[in-house]
Design an enzyme around this catalytic site. Structure first.
Site, PDB file in Angstrom:
ATOM      1  N   SER A 119       0.867  -1.152  -0.033  1.00 34.81           N
ATOM      2  CA  SER A 119      -0.164  -0.092  -0.072  1.00 34.81           C
ATOM      3  C   SER A 119       0.775   1.248   0.068  1.00 34.81           C
ATOM      4  O   SER A 119       2.009   1.107   0.316  1.00 34.81           O
ATOM      5  CB  SER A 119      -0.767   0.054   1.227  1.00 34.81           C
ATOM      6  OG  SER A 119      -0.324   0.486   2.264  1.00 34.81           O
ATOM      7  N   ASP A 120       0.215   2.252  -0.322  1.00 37.35           N
ATOM      8  CA  ASP A 120       0.987   3.673  -0.019  1.00 37.35           C
ATOM      9  C   ASP A 120       0.766   4.044   1.381  1.00 37.35           C
ATOM     10  O   ASP A 120       0.131   3.337   2.154  1.00 37.35           O
ATOM     11  CB  ASP A 120       0.416   4.743  -0.914  1.00 37.35           C
ATOM     12  CG  ASP A 120       1.495   5.821  -1.223  1.00 37.35           C
ATOM     13  OD1 ASP A 120       1.215   6.604  -2.322  1.00 37.35           O
ATOM     14  OD2 ASP A 120       2.216   6.020  -0.256  1.00 37.35           O
ATOM     15  N   TRP A 121       1.796   4.987   1.641  1.00 35.95           N
ATOM     16  CA  TRP A 121       1.763   5.257   3.131  1.00 35.95           C
ATOM     17  C   TRP A 121       0.357   5.565   3.980  1.00 35.95           C
ATOM     18  O   TRP A 121      -0.107   6.569   3.514  1.00 35.95           O
ATOM     19  CB  TRP A 121       2.637   6.626   3.109  1.00 35.95           C
ATOM     20  CG  TRP A 121       3.430   6.676   4.285  1.00 35.95           C
ATOM     21  CD1 TRP A 121       4.883   6.686   4.434  1.00 35.95           C
ATOM     22  CD2 TRP A 121       3.089   7.040   5.903  1.00 35.95           C
ATOM     23  NE1 TRP A 121       5.274   6.905   5.716  1.00 35.95           N
ATOM     24  CE2 TRP A 121       4.138   7.355   6.551  1.00 35.95           C
ATOM     25  CE3 TRP A 121       1.851   7.476   6.300  1.00 35.95           C
ATOM     26  CZ2 TRP A 121       4.269   7.874   7.789  1.00 35.95           C
ATOM     27  CZ3 TRP A 121       1.706   7.942   7.525  1.00 35.95           C
ATOM     28  CH2 TRP A 121       2.814   8.101   8.322  1.00 35.95           C
ATOM     29  N   GLY A 122       0.036   4.691   4.675  1.00 35.30           N
ATOM     30  CA  GLY A 122      -1.162   4.862   5.440  1.00 35.30           C
ATOM     31  C   GLY A 122      -2.418   4.559   4.716  1.00 35.30           C
ATOM     32  O   GLY A 122      -3.614   4.823   5.133  1.00 35.30           O
ATOM     33  N   ALA A 123      -2.365   4.040   3.548  1.00 33.30           N
ATOM     34  CA  ALA A 123      -3.455   4.028   2.483  1.00 33.30           C
ATOM     35  C   ALA A 123      -4.525   2.799   3.133  1.00 33.30           C
ATOM     36  O   ALA A 123      -5.815   2.886   2.673  1.00 33.30           O
ATOM     37  CB  ALA A 123      -3.007   3.532   1.196  1.00 33.30           C
TER      38      ALA A 123
END
Ligand code: GLC
Length: 719
Positions: A263-267
């Site tokens: 995932s992207d950061w915190g997605a």
């Protein structure tokens, strides 16, 4: 280690250890043996149980530092499964290349591959295993700050660079020295947010998504990228990170991708504010069932997956498949045999930021720059002429741009020092003139006094690095007022003005054009940007860059891109009529078009010849044209091939880039360039989502930019 051994290892793992492999955190806890949680992880409430079992670290680099992190971690790892280190090496590690939009402007995929190769060398010896690159999001809206990270508005150009970057990072196989794994991002269509506002909604049909936006990710997958990163945005109402159709049906089943999805950061946790998950538990369930493997920097998996499996809401098979993909990636990189891989303090000293890498950075910077205007002012060849270098970017080492990883701005060359080295120092006068966004009357007066002593004024203007990149969308794409004031007041001195631009997005240059006799687009050119600009201004290098993204007349015109549809009332058919598709206050056309860029020499195109006028299924047509350098300088030209499908089952673009070739010609030299046209090049995604070619009439264009008008026709007939 054999894959069978990996399955044995998997079977020894507890559920907690398995879930740990699906979590990526920053490296702070492992800087000491007692795993102290500090910084953002503490504020974010990382569960203690995750620290000893987390599978990967983002953002850590340095041979000694990463060796230490790995040693501390493995000492406490029950099964000795090594950490994998990932980071954002987007356009260089410490030797910084132009931003990817500038690399795209080279139209030279060999150079693109070179930037990735150098990045991989410097990353590998510094203990990094994976880069979150290439970023291949197709873009048509310069209000979005992250256009700087892409290679532009065209899928064909993006596909070629995606392949080049993956090959540059990963090499042929990981036993080759200095290779790292690549992670293509952001899957998918992150570059199409409504209003150009970062993280905003993306809405388009599946057909357009497949036709225009997915092909560059697929090019990276077909080139063998090991990882794919999911995007923050929704597509048709479903966030990519929890989108089973996108990640499982398309990426894994249709494309055959068997690598790791991160995932992207915190997605993952953002599925809650998106409004598709009521809480972290539901977010974990949706992401896992969409086959998302690694959760970056949030902790829903470690908190809830075991419970979800026990409740039968997530199958343990899904968990095992995800963990096995990560173990296979670590195994491919040889981490089980050598957890430090290529992290080597001595090699790091020898190779990181070495002269040969900086030389390459300079070459790429020079080929990335685009000459947009030149009223016979450039190159600055007059003997003993006085050059006034003015503006916030003359001395400012802010040449690196966003996502410059371990690049240090003060190690970048600047224009003044470079010019003084190349011509006599007394020929180069200097004044700052203004800051990036503030007028100071004394600075202005000093600049005018300096300019009065000169024969020509070189103005270095642009955007601060913070004005582009992530979370840096704007509604006004003009230069800051202070810089425009400086330009106008200096032009009033009636001397030739050369404007050099340092920016991360296409800008509205209408006013800049009015007050400049020449305009050089330098992007953020990287470590050797100053040297590169000086070489071009002085004519040591002939500019050859071509725009990978259209520059609008103004922000109101956005989106403006070359491969647009005709509409039912094309303005070209009746420009003076009222009821046609046009604006009352602006042209339909961009200020500077996709594929456009000038040279110090002139390239004349002959008449195109087609080898035949009818193509059938298994044959091809050769399209040839001669190009002659009729000027005084040796130069490089990007010869571009465009095709138009005149009648389709759906409307088709007025032009589509299908190939290009960068050639170099001496003055007076002529070269014949031939492109091969095949049926597959004419195909597109039909309403049934299938990729097919319609029989019918096509036009072929070959020229030096997307405005080329002269075309030849041919027919494709089935059979
Ligand atoms: C950022 C970016 C992504 C980057 C990741 C890790 O938010 O969207 O491109 O790779 O976080 O730094």
């Amino acid at each position: 280690m054999k894959n069978s051994k990996l399955v044995e290892l998997l079977n020894k793992m507890t559920v907690e250890e398995k879930v740990g492999q699906l979590s990526q955190i920053s490296g702070e806890p492992y800087t000491s043996e007692n795993f102290v949680v500090t910084g953002p992880l503490a504020e974010m409430g990382i569960p203690d149980k995750l620290i000893p079992v987390a599978g990967s670290v983002l953002g850590a680099a340095g041979a000694e530092a990463n060796r230490n992190l790995q040693d501390n971690y493995l000492k406490k790892s029950r099964l000795k499964i090594p950490l994998i280190f990932m980071g954002d090496i987007i356009h260089g590690f410490k030797t910084i290349f132009p931003i990817p939009l500038g690399i795209g402007a080279t139209w030279n995929t060999y150079l693109g591959q070179t930037t990735a190769r150098v990045s991989a060398i410097e990353s590998a010896v510094s203990g990094v295993h994976v880069t979150f690159s290439p970023m291949v999001d197709l873009v048509r809206d310069p209000r979005w700050g992250r256009v700087l990270e892409t290679t532009g508005e065209d899928k064909y150009l993006n596909e070629r660079f995606a392949e080049a970057f993956v090959n540059g990072y990963q090499g042929k196989n990981y036993s080759d020295p200095y290779t790292i794994a690549s992670c293509v991002k952001h899957f998918a269509a992150y570059g199409a947010p409504e209003g150009g506002r970062d993280y905003n909604t993306v809405n388009m049909s599946e057909r357009q998504l497949r036709e225009d936006y997915l092909s560059s990710y697929k090019a990276a997958v077909d080139a063998g990228t090991e990882l794919v990163m999911t995007a923050f945005n929704t597509i048709d109402g479903i966030p990519s990170t929890g989108n089973k159709w996108l990640l499982d049906d398309v990426l894994r089943k249709e494309w055959g991708f068997d690598g790791v999805v991160i995932s992207d950061w915190g997605a993952v946790k953002e599925l809650i504010p998106h409004g598709v998950a009521a809480d972290e538990k539901e977010a974990a369930m949706k992401a896992m069932n969409a086959t998302l493997d690694i959760e970056m920097m949030t902790f829903t998996y470690i908190k809830h997956l075991e419970e979800l499996i026990n409740e039968g809401k997530v199958s343990e098979d899904l968990l095992d498949e995800a963990v096995l993909r990560i173990l296979k990636l670590k195994n491919k990189l040889g981490l089980f045999e050598n957890p430090h891989r290529e992290a080597d303090v001595e090699k790091e000293k020898e190779l990181v930021f070495c002269q040969s890498h900086r030389k390459k950075a300079q070459q790429v910077a020079e080929e990335s720059m685009v000459l947009l205007k030149n009223n016979d002012v450039l190159p600055l060849k007059e003997k003993d002429q006085k050059i006034a270098l003015i503006g916030p970017f003359t001395r400012d080492e802010n040449m690196l741009g966003a996502w410059s990883w371990r690049g240090e701005p003060d190690t970048a060359s600047n224009i003044i020092d470079s010019m003084k080295e190349m011509i006599s120092p007394e020929s180069v006068l200097y004044a700052e003139g203004s800051t990036l966004d503030h007028t100071d009357e004394n600075m202005l007066d000093e600049a005018k006094a300096t300019a009065k002593k000169a024969d020509v004024i070189v103005l270095a203007l642009g955007e601060s690095a913070e004005m582009s990149g992530e979370a840096a969308s704007v509604t006004d794409i003009r230069l800051p007022e202070a810089q425009m004031k400086l330009l106008k007041q200096l032009k009033a001195l009636n001397k030739p003005v050369v404007t050099v631009l340092f920016n991360g997005r296409p800008l509205d240059l209408t006013e800049v054009d009015k007050y400049s006799d020449a305009i050089l687009e330098a992007w953020y050119p990287g470590t050797e940007g100053g040297e590169a600009v000086a070489n071009i201004l002085l004519g040591n290098t002939n500019p050859s860059g071509k725009l990978p993204m259209s520059f609008p007349q103004n922000v109101g015109q956005i989106p403006v891109y070359y491969n647009h549809f005709s509409t039912g009332r094309p303005v070209e058919s009746a420009p003076d009529q009222k009821y046609v598709s046009k604006y009352l206050d602006s042209s339909n056309y961009p200020k500077y078009a996709f594929g456009y860029g000038m040279s110090y020499t002139t390239f004349d195109y002959g008449k195109m010849k087609l080898s035949k006028e009818t193509m059938t299924d298994n044959d091809t047509i050769e399209a040839s044209i001669t190009i002659t350098n009729n000027g005084l300088y040796k130069g490089k030209e990007v010869v571009q091939l465009y095709v138009r499908d005149l009648v389709g089952e759906v409307v088709r673009p007025k032009k589509e880039l299908k190939n290009f070739k960068k050639i170099e010609l001496k003055p007076g030299q002529t070269e014949t360039v031939t492109f091969t046209l095949s049926k597959d090049m004419l195909s597109y995604v039909h309403p049934d989502q299938k990729v097919k070619t319609d029989p019918g009439e096509f036009e072929v264009f070959i020229g030096g930019n997307s405005l080329v008008k002269k075309a030849e026709k041919f027919i494709y007939k089935k059979g």
